[in-house]
Every structure is written in structure tokens, then in C-alpha cells.
Design an enzyme around this catalytic site. Structure first.
Site, PDB file in Angstrom:
ATOM      1  N   SER A  25       0.845  -1.190   0.000  1.00 12.44           N
ATOM      2  CA  SER A  25       0.000   0.000   0.000  1.00 12.44           C
ATOM      3  C   SER A  25       0.881   1.241   0.000  1.00 12.44           C
ATOM      4  O   SER A  25       2.105   1.146   0.017  1.00 12.44           O
ATOM      5  CB  SER A  25      -0.878   0.003   1.256  1.00 12.44           C
ATOM      6  OG  SER A  25      -0.059   0.248   2.380  1.00 12.44           O
ATOM      7  N   LYS A  26       0.250   2.382   0.017  1.00 10.30           N
ATOM      8  CA  LYS A  26       0.948   3.673   0.002  1.00 10.30           C
ATOM      9  C   LYS A  26       2.063   3.751   1.046  1.00 10.30           C
ATOM     10  O   LYS A  26       3.065   4.427   0.849  1.00 10.30           O
ATOM     11  CB  LYS A  26      -0.052   4.808   0.271  1.00 10.30           C
ATOM     12  CG  LYS A  26      -0.784   5.241  -0.986  1.00 10.30           C
ATOM     13  CD  LYS A  26      -0.132   6.493  -1.590  1.00 10.30           C
ATOM     14  CE  LYS A  26      -0.691   6.843  -2.942  1.00 10.30           C
ATOM     15  NZ  LYS A  26       0.297   6.688  -4.023  1.00 10.30           N
TER      16      LYS A  26
END
Ligand code: GLU
Length: 499
Positions: free
Chosen positions: A257-258
Site C-alpha cells: 500500500s501507500k
């Protein structure tokens, strides 16, 4: 055998909900490699039926990512094809008629439950610790009952009548035999009240109509596959073969994810990663040639790609490995190619005060100095901006390197300045010939003399090789900068130049 090869048709079916995630592009790549390896077709289909999640411009970004990585598609947006249109939002009738047919056959039914009722049902299920899912209230509705509700204006969806018993099994080309209990699958929606299909219906109808032979998709869709197989059976379609690709995790083994840095392929492009490196790196996320080969070009990947070597276990997205690989590919570029690729990054990132376009000739003298040292194309600006800037901005203290004092620094600068003024040629060798003896003459260490000089001409203590750098900067700039350095040390440079 040959015939089977010709018939390989795979699809990449992105939903245009934003900039494409690396995991998503990995799926595209495995499909593309599979198609190219088998001499089959790679189809791009845009799954844009979730109106609420559609993002303006996302289709362009997705296609741009494919173009960047040079994954050409045989059918799809822009190129067309005999199974088009390739946007699901333009194929609604197809899904609507399939859903109607399923109702007529008794494999699906209209459901009139309101969102409020479904909400209550869900809350009740949570309270009673029951598994979530539609409780099938409308499944038993008679034809007349259904018609009456319809006439009275109630909104309705079409749900699949999932078998209540038995199991659904299939052989996944990566995972082997997979079995699901039908009783655990609820009567899922096929057509929403606005006439748009759900992913399940649209995906099955299109994979059939587009004659898809193999569905290679992310593991998260594995649990959708029994639903799809039920639909294939009910619609009388022959199902494709399925292969579910392993998940992508960050180095901490949590879902990518980010938090792990950039997750969109477009961002990697903007950060100066090479398409060749990205392609190679992505190919190894869940696939391998053997247990050692890392560097493989496009053709080698195509020649060797096989589902047999796709792993079942999650793949780790290791950013350091990507950096290493990018550095490797950058160093393999010939210098002309490297320069051509660097220019757009310099033009994007250098201060706007610097005139564009940058002079190609000048840039091509700079790039060899840093070619071996960069991990990304975007690194170049930071390493070379002093070649373009007029006035360097640094603290005077920087000029006083270890075990030096202002007087000694001034001495180095004054002496060099005089010597440079007299040089006939201002190339690397002459510079070295003129400056190297200074250490002995001034009884200083190399690091002291050249350290001070380096800061004066580049504004930093770490820079490309000094004599080459000075040769590229040219006499005038070097002398100006040395003067400026003397002024920073509060010394008025002696005039005129030369002893
Ligand atoms: N639209 C789905 C996605 O974006 C496609 C899933 C599939 O390949 O069936 O992941």
C-alpha cells in the site's frame, strides 16, 4: 498443439478507478507475456460499470502505463477489434439480456429488498454472529407476486439463484484443485437497479463473448471464481481456464500500500525508473526463470514465461531491489541514450530560471560524469544542477574543509585562480597538470586543496570528478566561481588575473 497455441486469448480488465497500482500492472504483464509466449492475443477491456468509483482520466493513465512499458494490445481501446466495444459501459444490453435469460430459465430472480431492509438484515446477522449474505427472501416470490411489486414501482435487482447444495470445484493453473461449498455462496446480484451489471455478470459475459481462453488475475478474485463457474454453467458457456496470481506484499509482509512508497506505476515513471527495469522487476513478482537469474530483457521474458513457474506464495515488493535493477539498466544504456532520457527530467526539475531548451551539447558533456552513479533518471538533477545555475548558494564554512582555516582556503583559491587564468587549454589533463602540484607546493593534503576548490566551483563537497567537472564548466565560469568563493570568505580577489 499448434491450434491450441493460436487460440490463446487473454485479457487485462482494469477498472478505471485511479492510477494503476503496480500489482494491477503485474497482472497485465503476466497476461501480456503469456499471450506473447504463446503467439496469442492480449486484449484490454475497461471494466467501467461501477459508476460511483469511476475516475475521470483513469483510462488514459492506464493505457499510458501500458504504452510506457511497451505492452502493446491486440484488441481494446484505441485499436478496436472484432469483439468490441471494449468498454463495458457500452455493452449494457448484452448483460441485461443475459440476466433476463437467467430469470426466464429459473436461474435468477428479481429481488425487491430495499437498501434499508438489507442494512437491517446485515445488522441482525452481525448480532447473531451469522455469516453475512443475502437471506434469499425474494427467492421464493411467485411470478405474480414479483409482477405486482414491479407494477407498484418498487426498485429491483436481479440475483442469481445459487445452488444450495454440493460444491463447485475447478483446477486453477497455479493453485491446482480448488473447491468451494455452494452453501457458503449467497444469491449474489447480477444486475443492479440502475440496469448496470455487477462485476460477476459482466466479466463472465465478456470473457465468453470475447472468446477468452485463460483468465489470469489477482488472487483476490479466487473466491469469485465459483460464482463465475455457476454462471458459465447456467448460461451454457464453456468456461475459460483460470490462474490466480500470488498477492503482492511489502517487505514487512503486509499488503502493498501507500505506506510502502509509490504504488502507482505512473509514479515510478515520474521518479525516473526505466521501463525496461520496471518490466524486468515486475516479471519477478511471483514468477522466476530459475533460482538465480535476475536480469532478463523483454525477449528473454517472452521466450521463457510460463505459468508453471508462477508461485503460489505471496511475492514481496522490494524497493531496494528495484533501485538496484534500475541502476543496472541505467548503467547499461549507451551514453547517448542515457543523455536523451535524462534531458526531460532536467527540463522538468531544474529551476525555472534556467533557460529551456537546455543545450544538448553541454548536457551531453555532463551526463558521462554521473552515468555510473545514479539509481534513477530523476537523481541527475540534484547531482548536476550546479552546471546550470548561475549563482551558487552555499555556506562559506563549506569552503573550509578539514584541518583548514580561512587563510589556507584563501591561499588555495588565489593560487588556483592565477594558475587557471594562465592555462592554454582548459581540458581535464591540463587542469590536472596545473592543479595537482599545488598540494606539494602549498604543503597541504589533496583532500584539502581539491576539497576547497570543489566547493568553490560546484557549491558542494560531494560532486563528480573535479577536473572533468571544471573542464565542462569552462574557464570563465570556474574563475567567476572562485572569485565568488573568495568574496564569501570576505576577501576581495586580487586583480588582475594571472601572476
Ligand atoms: N476489473 C477487475 C479488476 O480491476 C478485473 C478482475 C478480473 O480480472 O476478472 O481487478
Amino acid at each position: 498443439m499448434a491450434k491450441e497455441k493460436e487460440n490463446v486469448r487473454v485479457r487485462y480488465a482494469p477498472s478505471p478507478t485511479g492510477s494503476p497500482h503496480v500489482g494491477n500492472i503485474r497482472t497485465a504483464l503476466f497476461n501480456w507475456l503469456f499471450a506473447r509466449h504463446h503467439g496469442g492475443s492480449f486484449i484490454v477491456r475497461i471494466e467501467d460499470t461501477d459508476v460511483a468509483r469511476r475516475v475521470e482520466g483513469a483510462v488514459d493513465t492506464i493505457l499510458e502505463a501500458l504504452r510506457w512499458l511497451d505492452m502493446n494490445w491486440d484488441e481494446g481501446p484505441e485499436v478496436g477489434g472484432e469483439h468490441g466495444p471494449y468498454f463495458q459501459s457500452q455493452r449494457l444490453e448484452l448483460y441485461q439480456s443475459a440476466a433476463k435469460r437467467l430469470v426466464e430459465q429459473g436461474d435468477a430472480y428479481y429481488c425487491y429488498c430495499t437498501p434499508e431492509r438489507l442494512e437491517e438484515m446485515r445488522a441482525e446477522q452481525v448480532k447473531l454472529k451469522q455469516p453475512p449474505g443475502y437471506d434469499r427472501r425474494c427467492r421464493g416470490l411467485s411470478a405474480t407476486g414479483s409482477l405486482l411489486k414491479f407494477i407498484s414501482g418498487s426498485r429491483r435487482v436481479i440475483r442469481f439463484m445459487t445452488p444450495l447444495e454440493k460444491q463447485t470445484s475447478f483446477t486453477d493453473l497455479i493453485r491446482g484443485e480448488v473447491t468451494f461449498e455452494n452453501a457458503n455462496i449467497d444469491d449474489f446480484v447480477l444486475l443492479k437497479s440502475d440496469g448496470y451489471p455487477t462485476y460477476h455478470l459482466a466479466s463472465v459475459v465478456d470473457d465468453h463473448v470475447m472468446a477468452i481462453s485463460h483468465v489470469l488475475r489477482a488472487e483476490e478474485w479466487l473466491s469469485s471464481t465459483p460464482r463465475h463457474l455457476m454462471l458459465y454453467r447456467a448460461l451454457g458457456y464453456k468456461p475459460p481456464q483460470f490462474a490466480h496470481l500470488p498477492m503482492l506484499l511489502g517487505t514487512d509482509r503486509s499488503k502493498l500500500s501507500k505506506r510502502h512508497g509509490a504504488v502507482s506505476v505512473t509514479e515510478y515513471k515520474a521518479q525516473g525508473y526505466l521501463a525496461e527495469a520496471m518490466l524486468n522487476f515486475l516479471s519477478l513478482l511471483g514468477w522466476s526463470l530459475d533460482d538465480k537469474t535476475e536480469i532478463m530483457n523483454r525477449q528473454k521474458l517472452i521466450d521463457n514465461f510460463s505459468l508453471k513457474r508462477v508461485s503460489q506464495t505471496a511475492a514481496i515488493f522490494n524497493r531496494e531491489k528495484l533501485d538496484w535493477m534500475n541502476g543496472f539498466y541505467i548503467r547499461s544504456l549507451d551514453i547517448g541514450d542515457f543523455t536523451r532520457r535524462v534531458i526531460p527530467f532536467l527540463e522538468r526539475d531544474l529551476s525555472t530560471e534556467i533557460k529551456r531548451p537546455l543545450p544538448d551539447k553541454y548536457v551531453s558533456r555532463i551526463t558521462p560524469l554521473i552515468h555510473e552513479r545514479v539509481k534513477t533518471l530523476a537523481d541527475v538533477t540534484e547531482l548536476t544542477d550546479f552546471f546550470f545555475i548561475d549563482e551558487l548558494d552555499y555556506k562559506p564554512e563549506l569552503l573550509i574543509v578539514k584541518k583548514m582555516n580561512p587563510d589556507l582556503a584563501v591561499k588555495v583559491l588565489e593560487t588556483s585562480r592565477k594558475r587557471l587564468g594562465r592555462l592554454k587549454e582548459f581540458d581535464e589533463n591540463s587542469l590536472e597538470g596545473a592543479l595537482r602540484p599545488l598540494t606539494e607546493e602549498l604543503e597541504m593534503k589533496t583532500g584539502q586543496v581539491f576539497g576547497t576548490l570543489r566547493v568553490a566551483v560546484t557549491g558542494r563537497s560531494v560532486a563528480p570528478p573535479l577536473f572533468q567537472t571544471m573542464a565542462v564548466l569552462g574557464r570563465e565560469r570556474c574563475l567567476d566561481r572562485i572569485k565568488a568563493a573568495l568574496r564569501k570568505l570576505k576577501v576581495a580577489p586580487e586583480e588582475p588575473e594571472g601572476e
